[in-house]
Design a protein around this motif. Structure first.
Motif, PDB file in Angstrom:
ATOM      1  N   ASP A   1       0.819  -1.220   0.000  1.00 41.61           N
ATOM      2  CA  ASP A   1       0.000   0.000   0.000  1.00 41.61           C
ATOM      3  C   ASP A   1       0.849   1.265   0.000  1.00 41.61           C
ATOM      4  O   ASP A   1       0.315   2.363   0.127  1.00 41.61           O
ATOM      5  N   GLY A   2       2.186   1.129  -0.094  1.00 40.78           N
ATOM      6  CA  GLY A   2       3.052   2.295  -0.213  1.00 40.78           C
ATOM      7  C   GLY A   2       3.965   2.550   0.963  1.00 40.78           C
ATOM      8  O   GLY A   2       4.823   3.428   0.901  1.00 40.78           O
ATOM      9  N   GLY A   3       3.813   1.810   2.081  1.00 36.59           N
ATOM     10  CA  GLY A   3       4.739   1.952   3.202  1.00 36.59           C
ATOM     11  C   GLY A   3       6.114   1.444   2.799  1.00 36.59           C
ATOM     12  O   GLY A   3       6.245   0.673   1.846  1.00 36.59           O
ATOM     13  N   THR A   4       7.144   1.855   3.514  1.00 31.17           N
ATOM     14  CA  THR A   4       8.506   1.461   3.129  1.00 31.17           C
ATOM     15  C   THR A   4       8.831   0.042   3.584  1.00 31.17           C
ATOM     16  O   THR A   4       9.291  -0.780   2.794  1.00 31.17           O
ATOM     17  N   VAL A   5       8.615  -0.247   4.864  1.00 31.08           N
ATOM     18  CA  VAL A   5       8.895  -1.576   5.419  1.00 31.08           C
ATOM     19  C   VAL A   5       7.644  -2.054   6.144  1.00 31.08           C
ATOM     20  O   VAL A   5       7.152  -1.385   7.046  1.00 31.08           O
ATOM     21  N   GLY A   6       7.143  -3.207   5.721  1.00 32.95           N
ATOM     22  CA  GLY A   6       5.954  -3.773   6.355  1.00 32.95           C
ATOM     23  C   GLY A   6       6.276  -5.094   7.013  1.00 32.95           C
ATOM     24  O   GLY A   6       6.833  -5.999   6.373  1.00 32.95           O
ATOM     25  N   PHE A   7       5.958  -5.194   8.303  1.00 36.61           N
ATOM     26  CA  PHE A   7       6.185  -6.460   9.006  1.00 36.61           C
ATOM     27  C   PHE A   7       5.127  -7.471   8.597  1.00 36.61           C
ATOM     28  O   PHE A   7       3.956  -7.140   8.424  1.00 36.61           O
ATOM     29  N   VAL A   8       5.560  -8.709   8.445  1.00 35.92           N
ATOM     30  CA  VAL A   8       4.665  -9.826   8.158  1.00 35.92           C
ATOM     31  C   VAL A   8       5.078 -10.986   9.056  1.00 35.92           C
ATOM     32  O   VAL A   8       6.244 -11.090   9.451  1.00 35.92           O
ATOM     33  N   ILE A   9       4.131 -11.818   9.395  1.00 34.88           N
ATOM     34  CA  ILE A   9       4.423 -13.017  10.185  1.00 34.88           C
ATOM     35  C   ILE A   9       4.265 -14.210   9.255  1.00 34.88           C
ATOM     36  O   ILE A   9       3.207 -14.429   8.682  1.00 34.88           O
ATOM     37  N   ARG A  10       5.340 -14.961   9.083  1.00 36.08           N
ATOM     38  CA  ARG A  10       5.330 -16.163   8.246  1.00 36.08           C
ATOM     39  C   ARG A  10       5.767 -17.345   9.103  1.00 36.08           C
ATOM     40  O   ARG A  10       6.858 -17.310   9.683  1.00 36.08           O
ATOM     41  N   ASP A  11       4.913 -18.328   9.199  1.00 29.51           N
ATOM     42  CA  ASP A  11       5.213 -19.533   9.988  1.00 29.51           C
ATOM     43  C   ASP A  11       5.648 -19.179  11.404  1.00 29.51           C
ATOM     44  O   ASP A  11       6.598 -19.758  11.937  1.00 29.51           O
ATOM     45  N   GLY A  12       4.992 -18.192  12.006  1.00 30.90           N
ATOM     46  CA  GLY A  12       5.279 -17.800  13.379  1.00 30.90           C
ATOM     47  C   GLY A  12       6.537 -16.964  13.552  1.00 30.90           C
ATOM     48  O   GLY A  12       6.970 -16.721  14.670  1.00 30.90           O
TER      49      GLY A  12
END
Length: 179
Positions: A137-148
């Motif tokens: 959506d245009g943010g620079t760094v987005g945190f994601v949770i993958r496999d915990g």
């Protein structure tokens, strides 16, 4: 046994089980934000800002629309980043966002992300967020949770537009890089 007595026993059992699970969930969330705080510091170390540096100036990490980091992010206060002392500040208004080098944005909608991105154009502000699809959506760094596990996506186009150069060493670690 009457139905009301049975209902009271069932509710008591549910609350007893919930009472033992909720603290574990809170500890897990605290650990998640401790990890994210470490990521934020490390990410900032691998970025260069194209803006004039004032001697003895502060490196401002703003926190906007989230209480999730609470005391975890305060560990950055007083640390050095790019020869400047880190100062963590709560951001009350979107208009204060461009005055920060890093801004952590809570779980907000796509419209709020786009407003913040627009405010930061050419400002030297690295936007870090937790919303699903933050980098998309245009943010620079987005945190994601993958496999915990906490991971991150990088929007290189946004970084360039905001005059922030992200090291190739960091990009290799990203889950996804938007170019």
């Amino acid at each position: 046994m009457r139905i009301s007595t049975l209902l009271v026993r069932i509710l008591a059992a549910v609350f007893a089980v919930a009472g033992s699970i909720v603290p574990e969930i809170c500890v897990a969330l605290d650990r998640e934000h401790q990890v994210k705080t470490g990521f934020i510091y490390s990410i900032a170390k691998y970025c260069d800002w194209d803006f004039p540096r004032k001697p003895g100036g502060r490196f401002v990490v703003g926190v906007y629309r989230t209480k999730a980091y609470d005391v975890d992010i305060d560990v950055l206060n007083g640390k050095l980043l790019h020869d400047r002392v880190v100062s963590v500040e709560q951001i009350r208004s979107e208009s204060d966002i461009p005055g920060c080098q890093v801004v952590i944005i809570g779980d907000v909608g796509a419209d709020a992300i786009r407003r913040c991105v627009k405010l930061c154009r050419n400002s030297g502000t690295l936007l870090v967020g937790e919303s699903e699809g933050f980098a998309q959506d245009g943010g620079t760094v987005g945190f994601v949770i993958r496999d915990g596990t906490v991971r991150f996506d990088v929007n290189l186009l946004t970084a360039q537009a905001d005059r922030v150069t992200i090291s190739a060493k960091l990009l290799v670690l990203a889950e996804q890089v938007i170019r």
